[in-house]
Design a protein around this motif. Structure first.
Motif, PDB file in Angstrom:
ATOM      1  N   TYR A 176       0.838  -1.190   0.000  1.00 22.17           N
ATOM      2  CA  TYR A 176       0.000   0.000   0.000  1.00 22.17           C
ATOM      3  C   TYR A 176       0.882   1.253   0.000  1.00 22.17           C
ATOM      4  N   LEU A 177       0.279   2.428   0.128  1.00 27.18           N
ATOM      5  CA  LEU A 177       0.985   3.673  -0.177  1.00 27.18           C
ATOM      6  C   LEU A 177       2.297   3.830   0.584  1.00 27.18           C
ATOM      7  N   ILE A 178       2.280   3.636   1.907  1.00 28.06           N
ATOM      8  CA  ILE A 178       3.516   3.802   2.664  1.00 28.06           C
ATOM      9  C   ILE A 178       4.559   2.800   2.182  1.00 28.06           C
ATOM     10  N   ALA A 179       4.138   1.557   1.973  1.00 28.42           N
ATOM     11  CA  ALA A 179       5.061   0.545   1.470  1.00 28.42           C
ATOM     12  C   ALA A 179       5.587   0.906   0.090  1.00 28.42           C
ATOM     13  N   GLN A 180       4.756   1.538  -0.729  1.00 31.16           N
ATOM     14  CA  GLN A 180       5.209   1.961  -2.054  1.00 31.16           C
ATOM     15  C   GLN A 180       6.339   2.976  -1.944  1.00 31.16           C
ATOM     16  N   PHE A 181       6.206   3.921  -1.032  1.00 33.67           N
ATOM     17  CA  PHE A 181       7.283   4.889  -0.827  1.00 33.67           C
ATOM     18  C   PHE A 181       8.553   4.201  -0.328  1.00 33.67           C
ATOM     19  N   MET A 182       8.410   3.154   0.471  1.00 33.95           N
ATOM     20  CA  MET A 182       9.560   2.479   1.069  1.00 33.95           C
ATOM     21  C   MET A 182      10.266   1.536   0.110  1.00 33.95           C
ATOM     22  N   SER A 183       9.674   1.257  -1.046  1.00 40.78           N
ATOM     23  CA  SER A 183      10.146   0.185  -1.923  1.00 40.78           C
ATOM     24  C   SER A 183      10.741   0.699  -3.226  1.00 40.78           C
ATOM     25  N   GLY A 184      11.922   0.203  -3.559  1.00 41.26           N
ATOM     26  CA  GLY A 184      12.503   0.520  -4.860  1.00 41.26           C
ATOM     27  C   GLY A 184      11.723  -0.068  -6.015  1.00 41.26           C
ATOM     28  N   HIS A 185      10.847  -1.017  -5.732  1.00 39.65           N
ATOM     29  CA  HIS A 185      10.008  -1.597  -6.781  1.00 39.65           C
ATOM     30  C   HIS A 185       8.976  -0.601  -7.284  1.00 39.65           C
ATOM     31  N   GLY A 194      12.580   9.980  -2.374  1.00 40.62           N
ATOM     32  CA  GLY A 194      13.003   8.842  -3.185  1.00 40.62           C
ATOM     33  C   GLY A 194      14.481   8.884  -3.483  1.00 40.62           C
ATOM     34  N   GLY A 195      14.893   8.027  -4.395  1.00 43.75           N
ATOM     35  CA  GLY A 195      16.265   8.040  -4.877  1.00 43.75           C
ATOM     36  C   GLY A 195      17.230   7.201  -4.068  1.00 43.75           C
ATOM     37  N   THR A 196      17.113   7.198  -2.766  1.00 50.80           N
ATOM     38  CA  THR A 196      17.995   6.453  -1.879  1.00 50.80           C
ATOM     39  C   THR A 196      17.155   5.794  -0.784  1.00 50.80           C
ATOM     40  N   MET A 201      12.624   6.228   3.002  1.00 52.15           N
ATOM     41  CA  MET A 201      12.157   6.100   4.390  1.00 52.15           C
ATOM     42  C   MET A 201      11.607   7.407   4.953  1.00 52.15           C
ATOM     43  N   ARG A 202      11.791   8.505   4.257  1.00 56.15           N
ATOM     44  CA  ARG A 202      11.380   9.793   4.811  1.00 56.15           C
ATOM     45  C   ARG A 202       9.875   9.853   5.080  1.00 56.15           C
ATOM     46  N   PHE A 203       9.069   9.355   4.157  1.00 56.67           N
ATOM     47  CA  PHE A 203       7.608   9.414   4.293  1.00 56.67           C
ATOM     48  C   PHE A 203       7.126   8.646   5.534  1.00 56.67           C
ATOM     49  N   PRO A 204       7.474   7.367   5.704  1.00 55.91           N
ATOM     50  CA  PRO A 204       6.979   6.666   6.896  1.00 55.91           C
ATOM     51  C   PRO A 204       7.499   7.265   8.201  1.00 55.91           C
ATOM     52  N   LEU A 205       8.731   7.722   8.224  1.00 56.13           N
ATOM     53  CA  LEU A 205       9.272   8.283   9.467  1.00 56.13           C
ATOM     54  C   LEU A 205       8.580   9.592   9.828  1.00 56.13           C
TER      55      LEU A 205
END
Length: 645
Positions: A176-185, A194-196, A201-205
């Protein structure tokens, strides 16, 4: 089994000043039981209250959307304004009244949804990459909107606190959305989100910190994460160890360790192809890397869960589909009544299968009361009747159990020497062994409620009259269909039952006529015994009636074992060693087989109805005797008959 065997499961745990009575958790699972307008329904309250009453220590209420683009199923709760707080308060009060504590999962689907679920809007995502399953091109979220989404999560958490929840579970798993931000996929951004690894991890934190700032230190913050996404380029355990540590540092109090995205759903609602406790060692790794408690999930049996707690692999044990099948699981374990626990058989027919159907809520094949907790009345009847149930398949066993539970005097007659009917044979193919546990459970409960069980007892009109029943339930099952094809009436041909019941061991090369569930699972069974199998099917593919999750693993096994499939093929003639068939307008043959197995469907077998209706006006025809179909329909009809008598 003696009480006290599961001592570790029943140890209390205090978290953020909240005492949780035991280590058994109902994890968040979308049920679709809410109202269509996103408000809390009485049906939803009844569902959760039943599991709290059944003794679970912690209940994580299914995800609610933090804004209008966040829903992934039609009846998901709306929590982007204060309108739903009163309904949520009623839900919390019902759970607390039964002694359980509760978290609310706050959620945003991101790209894993479609416009029909979100009012015609375009799904949003970190990048313009469609979910491989929903296959809808999402809108990429501008940077400034990401910060607004952080506030949406924080505000939803504050509403949960106002509603009385003990905390929230931030849904950062399952793609889901948070996982999407956390995933390079899924995340191909080049801005600060993004990018690194640090960018992803910035969004979930930020969400965790926002929740803590808005809700204070006396509020539990849980976070659900997939330790392995099981997709190319997705997060794996190696990175998830660092994710877990960073979440702890940001203020998370409780980690809920799961697995998968929509593109690998078979690893979440897993069937018997995955072993019991298949996530436990990854969960142990994460637990050893953090100082906060960890919830484990994934086909965990009570004995395994107790052992995981004993050996320090986890702090809490989530039993998702186990709680669907048996809301009173903790109470029955504590009472030493493990044989009376309705088992999850990992079929996914009425849980995930119903949710994937349009606007249908979750239930359970083994326990179809699920989803109807406040509707069905098991109060003992004032005037018990004498009830005859004919047939001990799933429909007959369910009808007998239910009628006897309500106080009727029930005689169950089965012509064979074993319980279970066709359902018993369904337990034979690879990975389907859990089905046997359901049959054992039904028989145990029939005995508990005093059903007179009679095996090796064929029923005819004379026996029915001698028993003089007030009500008759006909659950006589089905027989193989025999379509009018030249040569099909061949004494040398085998049935699926011949093979799975061990009556015959076919030769080295086998043709299976029919590529539905029973035929394909027979091929799976025979190929395990090094038989060369070819399946012939009229439809464009085989196993199309198999549920999504078991089918994913089944098709892999068939490919690995070299099972051949001839599809879009209409059989025109049977021979002793094979068939003639038509495919794409061309006449073809498949010959040279040692055995032919007929798996061309089933038809209702109901020879007693006329005689039964001459004996009593109260006759019920259930399961395959009414219409050959899946086992969940059989148990639903058996339940309905048992309640109607």
């Amino acid at each position: 089994m003696a009480a006290g065997t599961f001592d570790h499961l029943f140890e209390p745990y205090t978290l953020k000043g909240v005492q949780i009575r035991n280590r058994l958790v109902v994890p968040a699972m979308g049920t679709n039981l809410g109202n269509e307008d996103g408000t809390v329904s009485q049906r939803l309250i009844d569902y959760y209250a039943a599991r709290a009453r059944g003794g679970f220590g912690l209940i994580v209420v299914e995800g609610v959307a933090v804004n209008p683009t966040g829903m992934c199923i039609p009846n998901e709760g709306h929590f982007w304004d204060d309108a739903n707080i009163p309904g949520m308060r009623k839900l919390v009060d019902a759970i607390h009244a039964e002694g359980a504590k509760t978290l609310l999962q706050i959620h945003h689907a991101g790209r894993q949804t479609n416009p029909a679920n979100i009012g015609g809007l375009q799904p949003i995502a970190p990048s313009r990459i469609a979910c491989p399953v929903d296959n809808v091109l999402p809108r990429e979220i501008p940077t400034e909107e990401v910060y607004r989404l952080v506030e949406d999560f924080g505000n939803a958490a504050l509403r949960a606190k106002k509603a009385g929840f003990d905390g929230v579970d931030i849904h950062g798993a399952h793609g889901y959305l948070i996982a999407q931000f956390m995933s390079g996929h899924a995340n191909k951004r080049t801005d600060e989100f993004g990018g690194t690894f640090e960018g992803r991890m910035r969004f979930p934190l930020l969400i965790v910190r926002s929740v803590r700032e808005k809700c204070g230190d006396d509020f539990i913050i849980g976070f659900r994460m997939s330790y392995d996404e099981k997709v190319p380029g997705g997060r794996t355990l190696e990175e998830s160890l660092v994710v877990a540590h960073q979440l702890e540092e940001a203020g998370v109090d409780l980690l809920d360790v799961s697995i998968m995205t929509y593109a690998s759903t078979e690893y979440m609602s897993a069937n018997g192809a995955l072993p019991n406790g298949y996530n436990q060692f990854a969960t142990e790794k994460i637990r050893s890397s953090v100082g906060i408690p960890v919830i484990a999930v994934g086909r965990i049996t009570p004995a395994m869960g107790d052992d995981m707690l004993r050996t320090g692999k986890a702090d809490f044990i989530a039993m998702g589909r186990g709680s669907l099948a048996e809301p009173a699981l903790p109470a029955k374990l504590r009472e030493g009544c493990i044989d009376e626990v309705a088992p999850c058989i990992s079929c996914t027919q009425s849980c995930l299968g119903y949710i994937l159907s349009d606007r249908i809520y979750a239930s359970c094949l083994v326990n179809p009361v699920t989803g109807h907790e406040g509707e069905y009345d098991f109060t003992p009847v004032e005037a018990p009747k004498k009830v005859l149930v004919v047939g001990a398949g799933p429909a007959g066993l369910m009808a007998a159990k239910t009628a006897a539970q309500r106080g009727h005097h029930v005689v169950l007659c089965e012509r064979s020497g074993e319980f279970g009917g066709q359902f018993r044979l369904a337990a034979v193919p690879p990975t389907k062994h859990d089905i046997a546990g359901a049959i054992r459970y039904y028989v145990t409960m029939c005995k508990k409620y005093g059903v007179d069980l009679r095996l090796n007892t064929p029923v005819d009109e004379e026996l029915m009259r001698s028993l003089a029943p007030d009500a008759i339930v006909l659950a006589t099952g089905s027989v193989p269909a025999m379509p009018p094809i030249e040569g099909i009436d061949n004494a040398s041909f085998l049935s699926v039952a011949d093979v799975l019941d061990g009556r015959v061991l076919p030769g080295a090369k086998v043709l299976i006529a029919g590529g539905g569930m029973s035929g394909v699972e027979t091929a799976d069974f025979l190929s395990e015994h090094f038989r060369s199998c070819t399946v012939v099917e009229m439809r464009p593919d085989i196993a199309l009636d198999e549920e999504y999750t078991p089918r994913a693993f089944l098709m892999r096994r068939l490919a690995e074992k070299g099972v051949q499939a001839i599809t879009s093929a209409r059989i025109t003639r049977f021979h002793d060693d094979g068939i003639d068939y038509e495919q794409d307008g061309e006449a073809k043959s498949a010959r040279g087989f040692d055995n032919v197995v007929l798996a061309m469907g089933m038809r209702a077998d109901n020879p007693l109805e006329t005689a039964a209706r001459a004996i009593t006006d109260e006759v019920y025809v259930v399961g395959d005797a009414r219409h050959a179909g899946p086992a969940n329909k059989a148990t639903e009809e058996g339940l309905a008959a048992g309640l109607a008598i």
